[in-house]
Design a protein around this motif. Structure first.
Motif, PDB file in Angstrom:
ATOM      1  N   GLY A 321       7.502 -13.918   0.641  1.00 45.60           N
ATOM      2  CA  GLY A 321       7.685 -12.637   0.382  1.00 45.60           C
ATOM      3  C   GLY A 321       6.388 -11.774  -0.027  1.00 45.60           C
ATOM      4  N   LEU A 322       5.372 -12.544  -0.343  1.00 44.91           N
ATOM      5  CA  LEU A 322       4.020 -11.957  -0.861  1.00 44.91           C
ATOM      6  C   LEU A 322       3.010 -12.371   0.166  1.00 44.91           C
ATOM      7  CD1 LEU A 322       3.969 -12.114  -4.716  1.00 44.91           C
ATOM      8  CD2 LEU A 322       4.501  -9.949  -3.295  1.00 44.91           C
ATOM      9  N   ARG A 323       2.117 -11.633   0.343  1.00 47.93           N
ATOM     10  CA  ARG A 323       0.858 -11.979   1.132  1.00 47.93           C
ATOM     11  C   ARG A 323      -0.131 -11.453   0.514  1.00 47.93           C
ATOM     12  NH1 ARG A 323       3.840  -8.968   4.246  1.00 47.93           N
ATOM     13  NH2 ARG A 323       2.385  -7.335   4.652  1.00 47.93           N
ATOM     14  N   ILE A 324      -1.210 -12.335   0.189  1.00 43.73           N
ATOM     15  CA  ILE A 324      -2.443 -12.317  -0.799  1.00 43.73           C
ATOM     16  C   ILE A 324      -3.671 -12.612  -0.078  1.00 43.73           C
ATOM     17  CG2 ILE A 324      -3.413 -12.805  -3.025  1.00 43.73           C
ATOM     18  CD1 ILE A 324      -0.769 -13.201  -4.197  1.00 43.73           C
ATOM     19  N   LYS A 347       0.118  -7.743  -0.725  1.00 43.20           N
ATOM     20  CA  LYS A 347       1.307  -6.847   0.113  1.00 43.20           C
ATOM     21  C   LYS A 347       2.694  -7.885  -0.059  1.00 43.20           C
ATOM     22  CE  LYS A 347      -2.215  -5.131   3.352  1.00 43.20           C
ATOM     23  NZ  LYS A 347      -2.428  -4.784   4.903  1.00 43.20           N
ATOM     24  N   GLY A 348       3.542  -7.088   0.361  1.00 43.84           N
ATOM     25  CA  GLY A 348       5.046  -7.747   0.575  1.00 43.84           C
ATOM     26  C   GLY A 348       6.056  -7.160  -0.225  1.00 43.84           C
ATOM     27  N   THR A 349       7.115  -7.728  -0.707  1.00 49.40           N
ATOM     28  CA  THR A 349       8.220  -7.237  -1.644  1.00 49.40           C
ATOM     29  C   THR A 349       8.368  -8.592  -2.448  1.00 49.40           C
ATOM     30  OG1 THR A 349       9.801  -7.570   0.047  1.00 49.40           O
ATOM     31  CG2 THR A 349       8.908  -5.412   0.200  1.00 49.40           C
ATOM     32  N   ILE A 350       9.362  -8.303  -3.641  1.00 49.06           N
ATOM     33  CA  ILE A 350       9.868  -9.422  -4.389  1.00 49.06           C
ATOM     34  C   ILE A 350      11.241  -8.796  -4.702  1.00 49.06           C
ATOM     35  CG2 ILE A 350       7.695  -9.618  -5.568  1.00 49.06           C
ATOM     36  CD1 ILE A 350       8.505  -8.331  -8.046  1.00 49.06           C
ATOM     37  N   ILE A 354      10.416 -11.429 -11.766  1.00 43.76           N
ATOM     38  CA  ILE A 354       8.928 -11.955 -11.896  1.00 43.76           C
ATOM     39  C   ILE A 354       8.665 -12.848 -10.752  1.00 43.76           C
ATOM     40  CG2 ILE A 354       8.928 -13.294 -13.735  1.00 43.76           C
ATOM     41  CD1 ILE A 354       6.178 -12.703 -14.712  1.00 43.76           C
ATOM     42  N   VAL A 355       7.630 -12.605 -10.162  1.00 41.75           N
ATOM     43  CA  VAL A 355       7.176 -13.560  -9.046  1.00 41.75           C
ATOM     44  C   VAL A 355       5.677 -14.065  -9.507  1.00 41.75           C
ATOM     45  CG1 VAL A 355       6.639 -13.913  -6.402  1.00 41.75           C
ATOM     46  CG2 VAL A 355       8.652 -12.590  -7.002  1.00 41.75           C
ATOM     47  N   THR A 356       5.283 -15.304  -9.409  1.00 44.30           N
ATOM     48  CA  THR A 356       3.845 -15.625  -9.813  1.00 44.30           C
ATOM     49  C   THR A 356       3.481 -16.196  -8.839  1.00 44.30           C
ATOM     50  OG1 THR A 356       4.742 -17.871 -10.455  1.00 44.30           O
ATOM     51  CG2 THR A 356       4.793 -16.173 -12.045  1.00 44.30           C
ATOM     52  N   PHE A 375       6.056  -7.885 -10.677  1.00 45.17           N
ATOM     53  CA  PHE A 375       7.251  -8.113 -11.487  1.00 45.17           C
ATOM     54  C   PHE A 375       7.794  -6.494 -11.250  1.00 45.17           C
ATOM     55  CE2 PHE A 375       3.497  -6.923 -14.124  1.00 45.17           C
ATOM     56  CZ  PHE A 375       3.970  -6.071 -14.893  1.00 45.17           C
ATOM     57  N   PHE A 376       9.119  -6.597 -11.736  1.00 45.53           N
ATOM     58  CA  PHE A 376       9.974  -5.402 -11.844  1.00 45.53           C
ATOM     59  C   PHE A 376       9.472  -4.706 -12.970  1.00 45.53           C
ATOM     60  CE2 PHE A 376      13.879  -7.405  -9.459  1.00 45.53           C
ATOM     61  CZ  PHE A 376      13.090  -7.098  -8.418  1.00 45.53           C
ATOM     62  N   PRO A 377       9.269  -3.198 -13.295  1.00 45.52           N
ATOM     63  CA  PRO A 377       9.107  -2.553 -14.558  1.00 45.52           C
ATOM     64  C   PRO A 377      10.186  -2.417 -15.320  1.00 45.52           C
ATOM     65  CG  PRO A 377       9.495  -0.844 -12.628  1.00 45.52           C
ATOM     66  CD  PRO A 377       9.541  -2.589 -11.826  1.00 45.52           C
TER      67      PRO A 377
END
Length: 377
Positions: A321-324, A347-350, A354-356, A375-377
């Protein structure tokens, strides 16, 4: 073995107490004539003052809360969960002359450790969410340490024991550990700035498990402090006053509010406005709405304090889901004190709170790890 009585069966009627209240063993609620010399069963997690005041020899407390924090009671005490406590209550009501004893505490190794207890504050950073907080974790649960003999152990009036050691929990216990580690680093590197020392403590911290702490980095930050590694971090993320000023101006401070902090003639202008993303922090935090496409760039500068000649490779660990990406992915140093910049792009979406992830710069000798939290606000 001592006689045992339920607090609800020993109300101090002279003081107007009834069983519905004395069951909680609050001060002045128990009848001393009924409780003296006995172990009293109580339905509330209290400090033991009521049972102690009524001359009980011990107390057994029933409660639903967690049992990972040890408290100092003024008399022998045992804290049971609802199921075990109910069994004791049934025993009291089915036995003509119930008796009990409270054995000495046994030390055991907690195989689940290290983890963050529920009383410890969690992130995100309320003031500036894109600066990760907490920074790191330090031992603060059930800490055995020296204690002033003139200070009361349980803080209950009449508890006159004088001891040279006590067990406490809280930030007031974790803070001395972190302070001592910081002082240790400072003693070996007297010219390092506070930011450099914090960087060393964070990038050498032992990673902790999100499986044990659902809030992940919001519970433990960079991880569990490791004082033995901290003096030799390899690379540091340093920050000076100008960097903080740029960050504050970018956060909406004007010249007047800025000078209240700096105490000098610093000013904010379009030319020096910075962003939180570019504050040279040894961690990365990004607040983003759910399922929103992310494309965020962070700028960092690292200073070589390890080997004079060294080559560090970027090792990234991130979930689906993420590209770093890190540019450049290799940093080559030719001297101590040399500074090199890099950028980290997320880049990406969650789809969860929280995604670590993490970035580790590795030269084969030093591993310089930074947590990444999206993370979500």
């Amino acid at each position: 073995m001592y006689p045992m009585i339920y607090g609800g069966d020993a109300p101090n009627t002279t003081a107007g107490s009834q069983g519905s209240y004395s069951r909680y063993c609050q001060p002045d609620s128990l009848d001393q004539n009924l409780v003296k010399g006995k172990i009293v069963l109580c339905d509330l997690v209290v400090d033991g003052e009521g049972a102690f005041q009524a001359s009980a020899v011990g107390t057994v407390i029933i409660g639903p809360g967690r049992k990972d924090v040890a408290y100092s009671f003024p008399l022998p005490a045992s804290y049971l969960g609802i199921e075990d406590g109910t069994n004791v209550y049934i025993y009291l009501n089915s036995t003509r002359s119930p008796t009990a004893t409270i054995l000495k505490t046994n030390e055991r190794k907690d195989a689940f450790a290290p983890y963050i207890p529920p009383f410890s504050s969690r992130g995100p950073n309320v003031a500036t969410s894109n600066i990760l907080k907490p920074d790191l974790a330090a031992p603060g649960l059930n800490i055995l340490a020296a204690w002033s003999p003139i200070s009361p152990i349980s803080e209950v009036e009449g508890d006159n024991r004088k001891l040279s050691f006590n067990i406490l929990s809280g930030t007031s216990m974790a803070c001395p550990h972190a302070t001592g580690a910081a002082a240790y680093v400072k003693s070996l590197h007297p010219k390092w700035s506070p930011a450099a020392i914090k960087s060393a403590l964070m990038t050498t911290a032992d990673p902790m498990s999100a499986g044990k702490n659902p809030e992940a980095e919001f519970a433990y930050g960079a991880g569990n402090i490791n004082p033995s590694k901290a003096p030799n971090p390899g690379l540091i993320y340093d920050i000076d006053a100008v960097d903080y000023i740029k960050c504050l101006c970018g956060q909406g401070y004007n010249t007047k509010s800025l000078q209240l902090l700096t105490g000098d003639n610093s000013s904010c202008s379009d030319a020096i406005n910075g962003t939180v993303n570019d504050l040279n922090y040894p961690a990365f935090a990004l607040s983003t709405p759910p399922l929103t496409s992310i494309n965020r760039v962070f700028n960092r500068i690292v200073t070589n304090v390890g080997s004079p000649t060294s080559t560090y490779k970027a090792i990234l660990n991130y979930p689906l889901g993420l590209r770093i990406k890190v540019t450049p992915s290799i940093l080559s140093f030719t001297s101590l004190g040399q500074k090199l910049p890099y950028t980290l792009t997320i880049k990406g979406t969650i789809d969860k709170f929280i995604v670590t992830a993490s970035l580790t710069w590795d030269d084969g000798t030093f591993q310089v790890r930074s947590p990444i939290a999206v993370f979500f606000p």
